[in-house]
Design a protein around this motif. Structure first.
Motif, short mmCIF file in Angstrom:
data_model
loop_
_atom_site.label_atom_id
_atom_site.label_comp_id
_atom_site.label_asym_id
_atom_site.label_seq_id
_atom_site.Cartn_x
_atom_site.Cartn_y
_atom_site.Cartn_z
N GLY A 150 -16.86 2.22 1.74
CA GLY A 150 -17.57 1.47 0.71
C GLY A 150 -17.07 0.04 0.60
N ILE A 151 -15.75 -0.15 0.68
CA ILE A 151 -15.18 -1.49 0.61
C ILE A 151 -15.61 -2.30 1.83
CG2 ILE A 151 -13.03 -2.81 0.58
CD1 ILE A 151 -11.73 -0.47 -0.87
N VAL A 152 -15.60 -1.67 3.00
CA VAL A 152 -16.01 -2.36 4.22
C VAL A 152 -17.49 -2.73 4.19
CG1 VAL A 152 -16.27 -2.12 6.73
CG2 VAL A 152 -14.19 -1.31 5.62
N ASP A 153 -18.33 -1.80 3.72
CA ASP A 153 -19.77 -2.08 3.66
C ASP A 153 -20.07 -3.25 2.72
OD1 ASP A 153 -20.21 -0.02 5.42
OD2 ASP A 153 -20.74 1.45 3.87
N ALA A 154 -19.33 -3.30 1.61
CA ALA A 154 -19.55 -4.38 0.64
C ALA A 154 -19.14 -5.74 1.18
CB ALA A 154 -18.79 -4.08 -0.65
N ALA A 155 -18.32 -5.77 2.24
CA ALA A 155 -17.83 -7.03 2.80
C ALA A 155 -18.89 -7.74 3.64
CB ALA A 155 -16.59 -6.79 3.65
N ASN A 156 -19.94 -7.02 4.07
CA ASN A 156 -21.02 -7.61 4.88
C ASN A 156 -20.48 -8.30 6.12
OD1 ASN A 156 -23.19 -6.85 3.13
ND2 ASN A 156 -22.63 -8.53 1.75
N LEU A 157 -19.61 -7.61 6.84
CA LEU A 157 -19.06 -8.17 8.07
C LEU A 157 -20.14 -8.19 9.15
CD1 LEU A 157 -15.62 -6.33 7.95
CD2 LEU A 157 -16.09 -8.71 7.36
N SER A 158 -19.95 -9.07 10.14
CA SER A 158 -21.03 -9.38 11.07
C SER A 158 -21.32 -8.31 12.10
CB SER A 158 -20.72 -10.70 11.78
OG SER A 158 -19.55 -10.57 12.57
N GLY A 159 -20.33 -7.52 12.48
CA GLY A 159 -20.56 -6.57 13.56
C GLY A 159 -19.72 -5.32 13.41
N ASP A 160 -20.00 -4.34 14.27
CA ASP A 160 -19.31 -3.06 14.19
C ASP A 160 -17.83 -3.22 14.51
OD1 ASP A 160 -19.49 -0.07 13.97
OD2 ASP A 160 -18.76 -0.19 16.03
N GLU A 161 -17.50 -4.13 15.43
CA GLU A 161 -16.10 -4.32 15.78
C GLU A 161 -15.29 -4.84 14.59
OE1 GLU A 161 -15.51 -6.92 19.07
OE2 GLU A 161 -13.55 -6.05 19.56
N ALA A 162 -15.85 -5.79 13.86
CA ALA A 162 -15.18 -6.31 12.68
C ALA A 162 -15.04 -5.23 11.62
CB ALA A 162 -15.94 -7.51 12.12
N ARG A 163 -16.07 -4.40 11.43
CA ARG A 163 -16.00 -3.33 10.45
C ARG A 163 -14.92 -2.31 10.80
NH1 ARG A 163 -21.67 -4.34 10.34
NH2 ARG A 163 -22.05 -2.88 12.05
N ARG A 164 -14.78 -2.01 12.08
CA ARG A 164 -13.73 -1.07 12.50
C ARG A 164 -12.34 -1.66 12.26
NH1 ARG A 164 -15.16 3.26 15.80
NH2 ARG A 164 -17.37 3.36 16.34
N LEU A 165 -12.19 -2.93 12.56
CA LEU A 165 -10.90 -3.58 12.33
C LEU A 165 -10.56 -3.61 10.85
CD1 LEU A 165 -11.19 -6.58 14.82
CD2 LEU A 165 -9.55 -4.69 14.97
N ALA A 166 -11.56 -3.89 10.01
CA ALA A 166 -11.33 -3.90 8.56
C ALA A 166 -10.96 -2.50 8.07
CB ALA A 166 -12.57 -4.41 7.84
N ARG A 167 -11.60 -1.48 8.63
CA ARG A 167 -11.31 -0.10 8.24
C ARG A 167 -9.87 0.27 8.60
NH1 ARG A 167 -15.24 2.05 10.88
NH2 ARG A 167 -16.75 1.58 9.25
N ILE A 168 -9.43 -0.15 9.77
CA ILE A 168 -8.04 0.11 10.17
C ILE A 168 -7.08 -0.64 9.25
CG2 ILE A 168 -6.33 -0.28 11.99
CD1 ILE A 168 -8.60 0.20 14.01
N GLY A 169 -7.42 -1.90 8.92
CA GLY A 169 -6.57 -2.68 8.04
C GLY A 169 -6.43 -2.04 6.67
N LEU A 170 -7.52 -1.51 6.12
CA LEU A 170 -7.48 -0.86 4.81
C LEU A 170 -6.73 0.47 4.88
CD1 LEU A 170 -11.11 -1.61 3.62
CD2 LEU A 170 -9.00 -2.62 2.74
N THR A 171 -6.86 1.16 6.01
CA THR A 171 -6.10 2.40 6.21
C THR A 171 -4.61 2.11 6.20
OG1 THR A 171 -7.90 3.37 7.50
CG2 THR A 171 -5.71 4.32 7.78
N ASN A 172 -4.21 1.06 6.89
CA ASN A 172 -2.80 0.68 6.91
C ASN A 172 -2.34 0.19 5.54
OD1 ASN A 172 -2.68 1.32 9.62
ND2 ASN A 172 -3.00 -0.78 10.31
N TYR A 173 -3.24 -0.48 4.81
CA TYR A 173 -2.91 -0.92 3.44
C TYR A 173 -2.58 0.30 2.58
CZ TYR A 173 -3.44 -3.32 -1.05
OH TYR A 173 -3.23 -3.84 -2.30
N PHE A 174 -3.41 1.34 2.69
CA PHE A 174 -3.16 2.57 1.94
C PHE A 174 -1.80 3.16 2.29
CE2 PHE A 174 -3.22 7.20 1.86
CZ PHE A 174 -3.67 7.49 0.57
N ALA A 175 -1.49 3.20 3.59
CA ALA A 175 -0.22 3.79 4.02
C ALA A 175 0.97 3.03 3.43
CB ALA A 175 -0.15 3.80 5.55
N GLY A 176 0.91 1.70 3.46
CA GLY A 176 1.99 0.91 2.88
C GLY A 176 2.12 1.14 1.39
N ALA A 177 0.99 1.32 0.70
CA ALA A 177 1.01 1.56 -0.74
C ALA A 177 1.57 2.94 -1.08
CB ALA A 177 -0.39 1.41 -1.32
#
Length: 481
Positions: A250-277
């Motif tokens: 949901g957070i990634v979709d709301a970002a309106n990123l330009s392509g699937d590659e960017a969306r996947r990278l954002a998803r990994i970044g948010l996953t890592n953010y969760f792990a650090g938290a």
């Protein structure tokens, strides 16, 4: 009028996002529509009482709303128009400031367009090199653009995501690590809540992977080469994908990123953010950071985390009403390639090209494991305090040695007094600060002995009978003479 109070474009953007006319918003703020129109066109400032009304009526974060983003956009525009492509243009610094102030969305579009132009130009250069060797001719794909897009996405959120913080805090409580064994708590939680087992696997079986999820066997396979902090991090990251994929998507979709590659990278970044938290729950970590004055070694022992994990977590402490020092962060390899970057605290990183060789981050490779400190000053007079140290990522044995990086963590000098590493450093007088720049192409300093390139948009002075501290002698651009 205070420059930072000129928030017209932000007010206009907020009104349009809420679907309000000027008359409707003005009525809620208790001002006239004509006065609101002047504010939106930066002809009147947003006063403190009016700013408070914006917060009360529209639920905006006042600190984030009032933050001056103009300087960051001006820096990006300055880098764009410093390209030799615009050598014949008489574009002055004031022109860039006016564009950033009056039409920030247009200014950001210019930066985005230039970034795409640079990517295409580099692709053509790479393709030209490959055409010289027909045996190696293939399509060139450059992944830098989606990386930059995702970095901008995290920066736009101030590297802080309240929804993820909340679910990470809940997991930490459910795992019940009070006995000091977060790993065992996560393993037990996975088996009980998800029916997933965890198994430590030999390095030769895992190959290049440090974590692999066996969906059919309901197992998480973790490499034996990971340190305990790395194992905890990887388990928490997999839990994010198992339990909170919908939230992250949901957070990634709301970002309106330009392509699937960017969306996947954002998803990994948010996953890592969760792990650090999960490893470092917000309230506990912030309290410990403030009490220990951001002593990273103490924090990494207390939360059983790595140096890099702690540094990255420090950049996320931006919860309204409970903020930490606004840090910026960069991670580079020995060749100067940037693999992680968060430009908080107003620090400007070069989007295109290398960094400044005088910055302390590159000094860290000389003495691995030692923390270096530096008080540095940019050409515009802004002073920053930063620390740097090497960090090592686990390898896979002799044939796949560990990766070594240098990490730099810093903040505006105004916050440096809160940090233990700044003790004994005179922060009031910046005359002794190391003069640095964004990079050689953008730095106007003519007396730098470590300059690798002449600055863009400066006329070279070629005189075989005159030699300065650098091989390049140059005159200031026409607009600065």
């Amino acid at each position: 009028m205070d420059k930072k109070a000129m928030l017209g474009p932000k007010v206009r953007r907020l009104r349009r996002e809420r679907g309000l006319t000027q008359a409707q918003m003005a009525d809620q703020l208790g001002i006239s529509a004509s006065y609101l129109n002047l504010i939106e066109h930066n002809q009147r400032p947003v006063t403190v009482p009016l700013l408070l009304k914006l917060g009360q009526n529209f639920g905006v974060d006042l600190q984030a709303f009032a933050e001056d983003e103009e300087s960051r956009l001006v820096a990006g525009l300055r880098e764009v128009f410093a390209d030799t492509l615009f050598d014949g243009s008489d574009i002055k610094n004031q022109d860039l400031k006016e564009l950033a102030a009056v039409a920030p969305t247009l200014g950001q579009a210019v930066v985005t367009l230039y970034r795409a132009f640079r990517e295409q130009r580099e692709d053509l250069q790479n393709l030209g090199e490959r055409l010289a060797d027909r045996d190696k001719l293939n399509l060139v794909h450059n992944a830098q653009f989606p990386l930059e897009e995702v970095r901008d996405f995290f920066h736009a959120h101030h590297n802080h995501f309240p929804e993820i913080e909340a679910v990470a805090e809940a997991l930490w409580a459910e795992a019940n690590p009070e006995r000091g064994d977060l790993y065992r708590g996560l393993v037990d939680w996975l088996l009980k809540e998800q029916g997933v087992r965890v198994k430590i696997m030999p390095a030769d079986v895992m190959g290049y992977a440090v974590r692999r999820f066996d969906r059919h066997g309901r197992r998480i396979l973790v490499s034996e080469m990971l340190a305990p902090s790395g194992r905890n991090f990887q388990l928490a990251a997999q839990i994010a994908l198992l339990r909170h994929r919908e939230l992250i998507n949901g957070i990634v979709d709301a970002a309106n990123l330009s392509g699937d590659e960017a969306r996947r990278l954002a998803r990994i970044g948010l996953t890592n953010y969760f792990a650090g938290a999960v490893l470092m729950p917000y309230d506990r970590f912030l309290e410990g950071a403030k009490r220990e004055r951001y002593d990273i070694d103490v924090l990494r022992r207390r939360f059983d985390a790595s140096f890099e994990q702690v540094c990255h977590r420090l950049t996320t402490l931006q919860r309204p009403g409970a903020r930490g020092v606004p840090f910026f962060l960069i991670r580079v390899d020995s060749a100067g390639n940037v693999s992680k970057r968060f430009s908080g605290a107003g620090f400007h990183f070069a989007r295109f090209g290398g960094g400044c060789p005088r910055w302390i981050v590159y000094e860290a490779f000389r003495t691995p494991g030692k923390i270096h400190t530096q008080l540095a000053q940019m050409p515009d007079g802004t002073a920053y305090f930063s620390i740097a140290r090497t960090a090592v990522k686990a390898g896979g044995g002799y044939r796949s040695p560990p990766q070594q990086f240098a990490m730099a963590l810093g903040c505006d000098v105004a916050h440096a007094g809160q940090i233990v590493y700044a003790d004994g450093i005179d922060l009031e007088h910046t005359e002794a600060a190391t003069p640095i720049g964004v990079n050689c192409r953008l730095c106007p300093r003519s007396d730098c002995s470590q300059r690798a390139f002449p600055p863009l948009n400066h006329r070279l002075i070629v005189d075989e009978n005159l030699r300065g501290v650098t091989p390049f002698l140059f005159a200031p651009p026409p607009g600065e003479r």
